[in-house]
Design a protein around this motif. Structure first.
Motif, PDB file in Angstrom:
ATOM      1  N   ILE A 173      53.880 -62.482  -5.614  1.00  0.00           N
ATOM      2  CA  ILE A 173      53.347 -62.339  -6.955  1.00  0.00           C
ATOM      3  C   ILE A 173      54.327 -63.045  -7.881  1.00  0.00           C
ATOM      4  CG2 ILE A 173      52.765 -60.717  -8.780  1.00  0.00           C
ATOM      5  CD1 ILE A 173      52.404 -58.587  -6.611  1.00  0.00           C
ATOM      6  N   THR A 174      53.853 -63.980  -8.666  1.00  0.00           N
ATOM      7  CA  THR A 174      54.797 -64.691  -9.522  1.00  0.00           C
ATOM      8  C   THR A 174      54.112 -65.237 -10.768  1.00  0.00           C
ATOM      9  OG1 THR A 174      56.413 -66.491  -9.609  1.00  0.00           O
ATOM     10  CG2 THR A 174      54.461 -66.872  -8.270  1.00  0.00           C
ATOM     11  N   THR A 198      52.132 -57.719   7.019  1.00  0.00           N
ATOM     12  CA  THR A 198      51.846 -58.393   5.759  1.00  0.00           C
ATOM     13  C   THR A 198      52.851 -57.906   4.720  1.00  0.00           C
ATOM     14  OG1 THR A 198      49.501 -58.471   6.271  1.00  0.00           O
ATOM     15  CG2 THR A 198      50.114 -58.747   3.961  1.00  0.00           C
ATOM     16  N   LEU A 199      53.570 -58.854   4.113  1.00  0.00           N
ATOM     17  CA  LEU A 199      54.575 -58.484   3.117  1.00  0.00           C
ATOM     18  C   LEU A 199      54.110 -58.941   1.745  1.00  0.00           C
ATOM     19  CD1 LEU A 199      57.832 -59.693   4.915  1.00  0.00           C
ATOM     20  CD2 LEU A 199      56.932 -57.383   4.835  1.00  0.00           C
ATOM     21  N   ILE A 200      54.154 -58.024   0.784  1.00  0.00           N
ATOM     22  CA  ILE A 200      53.828 -58.394  -0.596  1.00  0.00           C
ATOM     23  C   ILE A 200      55.122 -58.325  -1.394  1.00  0.00           C
ATOM     24  CG2 ILE A 200      52.436 -57.829  -2.615  1.00  0.00           C
ATOM     25  CD1 ILE A 200      50.715 -56.084  -0.635  1.00  0.00           C
ATOM     26  N   LEU A 201      55.480 -59.426  -2.060  1.00  0.00           N
ATOM     27  CA  LEU A 201      56.714 -59.435  -2.836  1.00  0.00           C
ATOM     28  C   LEU A 201      56.363 -59.621  -4.310  1.00  0.00           C
ATOM     29  CD1 LEU A 201      58.683 -61.894  -0.530  1.00  0.00           C
ATOM     30  CD2 LEU A 201      58.823 -59.418  -0.514  1.00  0.00           C
ATOM     31  N   ASP A 202      56.759 -58.663  -5.148  1.00  0.00           N
ATOM     32  CA  ASP A 202      56.433 -58.729  -6.576  1.00  0.00           C
ATOM     33  C   ASP A 202      57.570 -59.415  -7.325  1.00  0.00           C
ATOM     34  OD1 ASP A 202      55.355 -58.427  -9.035  1.00  0.00           O
ATOM     35  OD2 ASP A 202      55.384 -56.234  -9.066  1.00  0.00           O
ATOM     36  N   GLU A 203      57.309 -60.574  -7.866  1.00  0.00           N
ATOM     37  CA  GLU A 203      58.295 -61.370  -8.615  1.00  0.00           C
ATOM     38  C   GLU A 203      59.655 -61.362  -7.902  1.00  0.00           C
ATOM     39  OE1 GLU A 203      57.620 -63.125 -11.275  1.00  0.00           O
ATOM     40  OE2 GLU A 203      55.803 -62.259 -12.131  1.00  0.00           O
ATOM     41  N   PRO A 204      59.691 -61.859  -6.677  1.00  0.00           N
ATOM     42  CA  PRO A 204      60.916 -61.700  -5.888  1.00  0.00           C
ATOM     43  C   PRO A 204      62.089 -62.533  -6.402  1.00  0.00           C
ATOM     44  CG  PRO A 204      59.374 -63.113  -4.728  1.00  0.00           C
ATOM     45  CD  PRO A 204      58.655 -62.592  -5.921  1.00  0.00           C
ATOM     46  N   THR A 205      61.827 -63.535  -7.225  1.00  0.00           N
ATOM     47  CA  THR A 205      62.935 -64.406  -7.633  1.00  0.00           C
ATOM     48  C   THR A 205      63.477 -64.056  -9.004  1.00  0.00           C
ATOM     49  OG1 THR A 205      61.417 -65.993  -8.618  1.00  0.00           O
ATOM     50  CG2 THR A 205      61.973 -66.315  -6.302  1.00  0.00           C
ATOM     51  N   SER A 206      62.910 -63.001  -9.641  1.00  0.00           N
ATOM     52  CA  SER A 206      63.216 -62.802 -11.059  1.00  0.00           C
ATOM     53  C   SER A 206      64.695 -62.538 -11.321  1.00  0.00           C
ATOM     54  CB  SER A 206      62.358 -61.685 -11.639  1.00  0.00           C
ATOM     55  OG  SER A 206      62.604 -60.500 -10.941  1.00  0.00           O
ATOM     56  N   SER A 207      65.411 -61.949 -10.387  1.00  0.00           N
ATOM     57  CA  SER A 207      66.829 -61.745 -10.698  1.00  0.00           C
ATOM     58  C   SER A 207      67.747 -62.404  -9.667  1.00  0.00           C
ATOM     59  CB  SER A 207      67.122 -60.249 -10.817  1.00  0.00           C
ATOM     60  OG  SER A 207      66.537 -59.558  -9.754  1.00  0.00           O
ATOM     61  N   LEU A 208      67.264 -63.471  -9.050  1.00  0.00           N
ATOM     62  CA  LEU A 208      68.088 -64.185  -8.083  1.00  0.00           C
ATOM     63  C   LEU A 208      68.649 -65.471  -8.691  1.00  0.00           C
ATOM     64  CD1 LEU A 208      65.925 -63.946  -4.821  1.00  0.00           C
ATOM     65  CD2 LEU A 208      67.634 -62.358  -5.673  1.00  0.00           C
ATOM     66  N   THR A 209      69.775 -65.906  -8.164  1.00  0.00           N
ATOM     67  CA  THR A 209      70.309 -67.207  -8.580  1.00  0.00           C
ATOM     68  C   THR A 209      69.525 -68.293  -7.849  1.00  0.00           C
ATOM     69  OG1 THR A 209      71.869 -67.329  -6.756  1.00  0.00           O
ATOM     70  CG2 THR A 209      72.617 -66.212  -8.741  1.00  0.00           C
ATOM     71  N   PRO A 210      69.591 -69.543  -8.323  1.00  0.00           N
ATOM     72  CA  PRO A 210      68.855 -70.626  -7.652  1.00  0.00           C
ATOM     73  C   PRO A 210      69.175 -70.699  -6.156  1.00  0.00           C
ATOM     74  CG  PRO A 210      69.715 -71.402  -9.728  1.00  0.00           C
ATOM     75  CD  PRO A 210      70.248 -70.011  -9.546  1.00  0.00           C
ATOM     76  N   GLN A 211      70.438 -70.514  -5.791  1.00  0.00           N
ATOM     77  CA  GLN A 211      70.795 -70.575  -4.373  1.00  0.00           C
ATOM     78  C   GLN A 211      70.133 -69.451  -3.585  1.00  0.00           C
ATOM     79  OE1 GLN A 211      72.802 -71.356  -6.744  1.00  0.00           O
ATOM     80  NE2 GLN A 211      74.002 -73.127  -6.145  1.00  0.00           N
ATOM     81  N   GLU A 212      70.140 -68.249  -4.188  1.00  0.00           N
ATOM     82  CA  GLU A 212      69.525 -67.117  -3.498  1.00  0.00           C
ATOM     83  C   GLU A 212      68.025 -67.334  -3.325  1.00  0.00           C
ATOM     84  OE1 GLU A 212      72.154 -63.157  -4.394  1.00  0.00           O
ATOM     85  OE2 GLU A 212      71.075 -63.992  -6.074  1.00  0.00           O
TER      86      GLU A 212
END
Lengths: 314, 498
Positions: free
Chosen positions: B190-191, B155-169
């Protein structure tokens, strides 16, 4: 100028042969401090721990004549002092600089107190025989390098082995990686299943033991007797050498040898220039250390969590 | 599943009797505003915090999770917003921390083989001999995910995983998450971005003020319903009113080069122009020289070449004070370390950039009456929730402190303002407030240089956007030409000749 060069050439063998024993006490303490700092604990009490080592080592050797026992007890006594520093800084999160300074004075006070209460009335300062150096027929007789490699005292060899073990431990074992992780980021260590406090205690106690051994080396190998404040700031130089060594024992060893060489040079120059007050030359090793650190220190990466207490949330 | 979880912090009920169920092989979005308790709830599951009440059940059996190691041995892994990586260690060293099996020796070659096996299995590509600090944020995130998989997390929990990624990433991340799901992993995201939740999740749980207010499967969910659940009322996300301002004043940066902390050139011949009455956005993945550029313009970091002009006046040789006097204002990202001296009172903080002259300093002594008056003005005009101006800055919440700093910089007659991630970590209300203030500052004739990692924020607020990539600046993109994917591609280097 030419007279300087000729003096230098004259002194070269003395310096090369003398630097190892002069480097030994400071290297012992610096190696311990290196492990300390790699785990993120700054131990500024080294000076006090060395001072305690000087007197404990001297007393045990004086009473029993067993120098091995003397070194071990001196190391353990200073390790106890390190444990105190650990209880304050690891368990009670006291500022490491403050606690370290207190430890320095505790060691300083204890060393004088123990000496005065045991030998206070002695008319002439008591002395012990300095520890014997190794002599292997033929090998030790090889010109120049014979004495350097095969003519040291046993403690020097023990220190060298400790250095090899420490170097291997730090960079080639799992526990070494865990210890360095604690020094970089204790929270990450904890998440990865490593107990930061345990590693910090271990590092401090090892560091304390080594500082005690370094102190005892001064009385038992270099001098043969005790006088007040005989470490003369070497504990602080040990801390500085860790910065010079960029937290790598090999570089710390090199730095210690440079310190040892300059120290011998100062002792020799003192006799060549009897009219100059000796305090002038006694600054040399310390100035040399400062220069070394300026040359390399600024750009080094220190353990990111150095001197920061680890305080858990939640 | 988690049942009746309660977590209290001094003075705050962070998680209030929450029931949270997680089914195998699902992607579950935990949605909510900042401060809703999402991260706290997951930190309880991961053993970072201990719950004051409630229990955790796995497959119907109650388990005790006292620390991250307990969580990991139950197959739970979490990627925090701040990565749990040591930047100066290599990837393989990072993955080897705390390993218990296989003896005393650290055999990196053997570990390397094992990692490569895992990489292949989960389709993650990372150069594991590199130091983490040499990797991009997206790559570091993959290292974190790999680390958890390597330790057997199911089970993987990701906290705001997109906050510092570019749209492509983000697209790539979501692709790998779906791949992991088909490998049988369960994932929690988590988002606070509801479109992301709609995009990736099979099920959604919404938290508000520590309570579960909404649970649903994805089918039939609308953004409106989710927004209402998150905020508790319906809000119209505002369209910012950009008025036309004519002025010839400008802040010009010409061919600026700046060295970074590691003695490498972080800003290379950057040029840009901010006009009065304009917001110039700077987009870029963090670490591409934005920080150094802003610090150099403000005078905190020496420049190696180039010029900085305010209204035609060369300020390159000025110190910070000279630049402030020339009309420059700065709202740093680090509110509590750079924006304010948090142990000092709000009144002293209010004159941080003006305390050297009239009316705050008269005959060498502070004029506290004038200082307090100014602080009170900021507090009332910018709706800062503070008891009064004498409280230390640390007593303010993040949002209120930011409002106070924004107010200070805007009310002290600056003509150009630089702001870095002004709304990071703020809740929706405070974010809207700060954005509106920035726009109204612009409409009153101020020029704003806005650096943000939130591309949506830049697109919403900027008149023009300049992209920074590896220390270089792009030509500005005009508002009418804004295209999220195109700017995202520029952030990854498109159009920059290396």
């Amino acid at each position: 100028m030419s007279s300087f060069i000729s003096i230098f050439m004259l002194l070269l063998p003395t310096v090369v042969l003398g630097m190892v024993p002069r480097a030994a006490p400071i290297f012992a303490a610096a190696l311990g401090e290196n492990i300390d700092q790699s785990a993120g604990t700054l131990n500024l009490g080294v000076e006090g721990m060395m001072l305690l080592g000087t007197i404990i080592g001297f007393v045990i050797d004086f009473k029993t004549g067993d120098f091995v026992l003397a070194f071990i007890v001196a190391g353990l006594a200073s390790a106890l002092l390190a444990l105190l520093h650990g209880i304050a800084t690891i368990s009670f999160k006291v500022d490491q600089v403050t606690s370290g300074t207190a430890i320095w004075f505790i060691g300083w006070g204890l060393s004088g107190f123990i000496y005065s209460s045991l030998f206070g009335k002695a008319s002439s300062p008591p002395a012990v025989k300095t520890i014997p150096t190794l002599y292997i027929p033929h090998l030790t007789d090889i010109p120049y390098i014979g004495k350097l490699l095969f003519g040291q005292d046993p403690v020097v060899y023990a220190l060298f082995i400790t250095f090899l073990v420490a170097q291997y431990f730090l960079f080639h074992t799992k526990a070494g990686l865990n210890l360095r992780t604690v020094g970089e980021d204790p929270l990450v260590a904890e998440i990865m299943g490593v107990n930061p406090d345990l590693y910090r205690y271990f590092a401090l106690i090892f560091g304390g033991f080594m500082a005690g051994v370094g102190g005892a080396y001064i009385t038992l190998s270099l001098v043969g007797s005790f006088y007040f404040d005989m470490t003369a700031g070497m504990g602080f130089i040990a801390v500085a050498l860790v910065y010079f060594g960029k937290w790598n024992p090999l570089r710390v060893l090199i730095g210690s040898l440079v310190f040892g060489a300059v120290y011998v040079l100062y002792l020799a120059l003192e006799t060549y220039f009897p009219t100059t007050p000796y305090q002038f030359f006694s600054m040399f090793p310390y100035i040399a250390t400062l220069i070394l650190i300026i040359l390399v220190g600024a750009r080094a990466h220190a353990p990111a969590a150095l001197a920061l207490p680890y305080i858990k949330e939640g | 599943m988690m049942k009746g979880i309660v977590k209290r912090f001094p003075g705050v009920l962070a998680v209030d009797h929450v029931d949270f169920e997680l089914y195998p092989k699902e992607i579950h979005a935990l949605l909510g505003e900042n401060g809703a308790g999402k991260t706290t709830l997951m930190n309880v599951l991961y053993g970072v915090y201990r719950a004051d009440e409630g229990q955790i059940l796995i497959n119907g059996k109650q388990v005790r999770i006292r620390n991250a190691v307990d969580a990991q041995s139950n197959g739970i892994g979490m990627v925090h917003q701040h990565f749990s990586l040591i930047p100066v260690f290599t990837v393989k060293e990072n993955l080897s921390i705390g390993l218990r099996d296989g003896g005393f020796r650290l055999n990196l070659n053997q570990i390397k083989l094992k990692i490569e096996e895992a990489e292949e299995k989960y389709g993650i590509e990372i150069d594991i001999d590199k130091k983490v600090q040499q990797l991009s944020v997206g790559e570091q995130q993959r290292v974190e995910i790999l680390k958890l998989l390597f330790r057997g997390a199911s089970t993987l929990i990701l906290d705001e995983p997109t906050s510092s990624l570019t749209p492509q990433e983000v697209v790539n991340l979501f692709k790998s998450l779906r791949a992991l799901q088909s490998e049988g992993k369960t994932i929690v995201i988590i988002t606070h971005k509801l479109y992301e939740a709609l995009d990736i999740a099979d099920r959604v749980t919404v938290l508000r003020k520590g309570k579960v207010v909404f649970k649903a499967i994805k089918e039939g969910l609308t953004p409106q319903a989710l927004t209402e659940a998150m905020i508790g009322r319906s809000v119209e996300l505002s369209n910012y009113k950009m008025e036309k301002v004519s002025s010839r004043n400008s802040l010009i940066v010409e061919g600026l080069s700046v060295m970074g902390d590691r003695n490498e050139e972080m800003v290379i011949g950057a040029s840009l122009e901010v006009h009065a009455g304009e917001i110039l956005g700077i987009a870029g993945v963090s670490g591409n020289g934005q920080k150094e550029l802003i610090e150099s313009i403000f005078g905190l970091r020496a420049s190696k070449g180039g010029r900085i002009l305010i209204n035609g006046h060369d300020i390159t040789k000025y110190g910070v004070k000279g630049r402030i006097k020339a009309g420059l204002g700065y709202i740093p990202e680090e509110r509590k370390t750079r924006g304010a001296a948090i142990s000092l009172s709000l009144s002293l903080n209010s004159v941080m950039h003006d305390h050297w002259g009239q009316p705050y300093l008269t005959r060498g002594a502070f004029n506290y009456k004038a200082i307090r008056k100014f602080a009170r003005e900021i507090i009332s005009s910018f709706k800062v929730a503070a008891k009064d101006e004498s409280v230390p800055a640390r007593d303010l919440s993040g949002g209120n402190l930011q409002k106070f700093i924004v107010g200070r910089e805007m009310m002290r007659n600056s003509s150009f303002l630089m702001s870095v991630n002004p709304t990071s970590g703020l809740d929706v209300g405070a974010t809207e407030y700060v954005r509106n203030e920035i726009v109204s500052y612009r409409n009153k004739g101020g020029g704003v240089l806005l650096v943000s990692e939130d591309l949506d924020e830049l697109l919403a607020l900027s008149d023009r956007i300049v992209v920074m990539y590896r220390g270089k600046t792009s030509k500005p993109v005009e508002r009418k030409d804004f295209d999220k994917l195109k700017i995202g591609a520029m952030m990854l280097g498109e159009g920059f000749n290396s």
